[in-house]
Design a protein around this motif. Structure first.
Motif, PDB file in Angstrom:
ATOM      1  N   ALA A  16       0.817  -1.215   0.000  1.00 32.50           N
ATOM      2  CA  ALA A  16       0.000   0.000   0.000  1.00 32.50           C
ATOM      3  C   ALA A  16       0.853   1.268   0.000  1.00 32.50           C
ATOM      4  CB  ALA A  16      -0.939  -0.012   1.203  1.00 32.50           C
ATOM      5  N   LYS A  17       2.159   1.125   0.190  1.00 32.98           N
ATOM      6  CA  LYS A  17       3.023   2.310   0.168  1.00 32.98           C
ATOM      7  C   LYS A  17       3.172   2.883  -1.241  1.00 32.98           C
ATOM      8  CE  LYS A  17       7.483  -0.001  -0.356  1.00 32.98           C
ATOM      9  NZ  LYS A  17       8.805  -0.165   0.226  1.00 32.98           N
ATOM     10  N   TYR A  18       2.821   2.102  -2.236  1.00 36.03           N
ATOM     11  CA  TYR A  18       2.894   2.576  -3.624  1.00 36.03           C
ATOM     12  C   TYR A  18       1.590   3.276  -3.993  1.00 36.03           C
ATOM     13  CZ  TYR A  18       6.976  -0.391  -3.986  1.00 36.03           C
ATOM     14  OH  TYR A  18       8.205  -0.956  -3.783  1.00 36.03           O
ATOM     15  N   ARG A  19       1.707   4.453  -4.582  1.00 36.27           N
ATOM     16  CA  ARG A  19       0.502   5.165  -5.027  1.00 36.27           C
ATOM     17  C   ARG A  19      -0.282   4.321  -6.020  1.00 36.27           C
ATOM     18  NH1 ARG A  19       3.859  10.438  -5.476  1.00 36.27           N
ATOM     19  NH2 ARG A  19       4.694   9.219  -7.169  1.00 36.27           N
ATOM     20  N   PHE A  21      -0.883   1.320  -5.926  1.00 40.56           N
ATOM     21  CA  PHE A  21      -1.723   0.349  -5.219  1.00 40.56           C
ATOM     22  C   PHE A  21      -3.169   0.840  -5.178  1.00 40.56           C
ATOM     23  CE2 PHE A  21      -3.830  -1.158  -1.402  1.00 40.56           C
ATOM     24  CZ  PHE A  21      -3.555  -2.518  -1.390  1.00 40.56           C
ATOM     25  N   ARG A  22      -3.353   2.080  -4.744  1.00 42.83           N
ATOM     26  CA  ARG A  22      -4.715   2.635  -4.647  1.00 42.83           C
ATOM     27  C   ARG A  22      -5.338   2.799  -6.024  1.00 42.83           C
ATOM     28  NH1 ARG A  22      -4.982   7.834  -1.225  1.00 42.83           N
ATOM     29  NH2 ARG A  22      -3.734   8.495  -2.978  1.00 42.83           N
ATOM     30  N   TYR A  23      -4.526   3.223  -6.986  1.00 48.78           N
ATOM     31  CA  TYR A  23      -5.044   3.402  -8.340  1.00 48.78           C
ATOM     32  C   TYR A  23      -5.453   2.060  -8.941  1.00 48.78           C
ATOM     33  CZ  TYR A  23      -2.527   7.891  -7.913  1.00 48.78           C
ATOM     34  OH  TYR A  23      -2.044   9.107  -7.502  1.00 48.78           O
ATOM     35  N   LEU A  24      -4.637   1.042  -8.717  1.00 47.45           N
ATOM     36  CA  LEU A  24      -4.981  -0.298  -9.203  1.00 47.45           C
ATOM     37  C   LEU A  24      -6.263  -0.800  -8.552  1.00 47.45           C
ATOM     38  CD1 LEU A  24      -1.564  -2.194  -9.320  1.00 47.45           C
ATOM     39  CD2 LEU A  24      -3.209  -2.030 -11.195  1.00 47.45           C
ATOM     40  N   ALA A  25      -6.354  -0.654  -7.243  1.00 49.18           N
ATOM     41  CA  ALA A  25      -7.534  -1.148  -6.528  1.00 49.18           C
ATOM     42  C   ALA A  25      -8.804  -0.483  -7.050  1.00 49.18           C
ATOM     43  CB  ALA A  25      -7.380  -0.910  -5.027  1.00 49.18           C
ATOM     44  N   TYR A  26      -8.757   0.823  -7.200  1.00 46.77           N
ATOM     45  CA  TYR A  26      -9.928   1.547  -7.694  1.00 46.77           C
ATOM     46  C   TYR A  26     -10.218   1.169  -9.147  1.00 46.77           C
ATOM     47  CZ  TYR A  26     -13.073   5.438  -8.698  1.00 46.77           C
ATOM     48  OH  TYR A  26     -14.153   6.195  -9.067  1.00 46.77           O
ATOM     49  N   GLY A  27      -9.179   1.078  -9.953  1.00 49.59           N
ATOM     50  CA  GLY A  27      -9.352   0.725 -11.360  1.00 49.59           C
ATOM     51  C   GLY A  27      -9.905  -0.681 -11.546  1.00 49.59           C
ATOM     52  N   ILE A  28      -9.449  -1.618 -10.739  1.00 49.27           N
ATOM     53  CA  ILE A  28      -9.967  -2.991 -10.819  1.00 49.27           C
ATOM     54  C   ILE A  28     -11.452  -3.000 -10.471  1.00 49.27           C
ATOM     55  CG2 ILE A  28      -9.866  -5.275  -9.734  1.00 49.27           C
ATOM     56  CD1 ILE A  28      -6.775  -4.752  -9.463  1.00 49.27           C
ATOM     57  N   ALA A  29     -11.816  -2.259  -9.439  1.00 53.19           N
ATOM     58  CA  ALA A  29     -13.234  -2.180  -9.056  1.00 53.19           C
ATOM     59  C   ALA A  29     -14.068  -1.595 -10.200  1.00 53.19           C
ATOM     60  CB  ALA A  29     -13.391  -1.348  -7.789  1.00 53.19           C
ATOM     61  N   LEU A  30     -13.551  -0.563 -10.846  1.00 54.80           N
ATOM     62  CA  LEU A  30     -14.268   0.030 -11.979  1.00 54.80           C
ATOM     63  C   LEU A  30     -14.416  -0.975 -13.120  1.00 54.80           C
ATOM     64  CD1 LEU A  30     -12.676   3.610 -12.173  1.00 54.80           C
ATOM     65  CD2 LEU A  30     -15.001   3.038 -11.452  1.00 54.80           C
ATOM     66  N   CYS A  31     -13.348  -1.702 -13.410  1.00 50.61           N
ATOM     67  CA  CYS A  31     -13.379  -2.693 -14.495  1.00 50.61           C
ATOM     68  C   CYS A  31     -14.354  -3.827 -14.193  1.00 50.61           C
ATOM     69  CB  CYS A  31     -11.987  -3.263 -14.749  1.00 50.61           C
ATOM     70  SG  CYS A  31     -10.840  -2.081 -15.475  1.00 50.61           S
TER      71      CYS A  31
END
Length: 118
Positions: A16-19, A21-31
């Motif tokens: 989660a220290k990588y920015r 990480f949050r972008y991937l998590a949100y993007g996966i949810a959108l996909c």
């Protein structure tokens, strides 16, 4: 769903220290909500993520690429291989990574008995 995504990203070695990480998590949810995002990652997905986190699309793309590189070089590559329905011979592109993870979560939600434990 968010917990599943976070757990999967952590299991792949992306902290989660990588920015990204949050972008991937949100993007996966959108996909997972709308697969059309997978067809136009640069034109629709990155701008949506960028708008949500108030950064530029290029920052989103770069930070996601960095997170994927961490997974590929220092993470759990074997898990990534097992999640994909196609052989992963080289580091996946951002689009491929979104596709692999969103498809995995979506499919194994529908068929929990087939779940590959992360």
């Amino acid at each position: 769903m968010e917990t599943e995504i976070y757990f999967l990203l952590h299991s792949l070695g992306i902290g989660a220290k990588y920015r990204g990480f949050r972008y991937l998590a949100y993007g996966i949810a959108l996909c997972m909500e709308d697969e059309d995002y997978l067809l136009r990652v640069s034109k629709t997905l990155y701008p949506k993520i960028a708008q949500t986190f108030q950064v530029s699309s290029s920052c989103v793309e770069r930070d996601i690429r960095t997170a994927i590189s961490v997974c590929w070089t220092r993470g759990n590559r074997d898990l990534l291989f097992s999640l994909s329905v196609h052989p992963v011979l080289t580091k996946p592109t951002n689009s491929e990574f979104f596709d692999i993870l969103s498809s995995y979560i979506k499919y194994y939600r529908a068929f929990p008995a087939c779940r590959q434990e992360a």
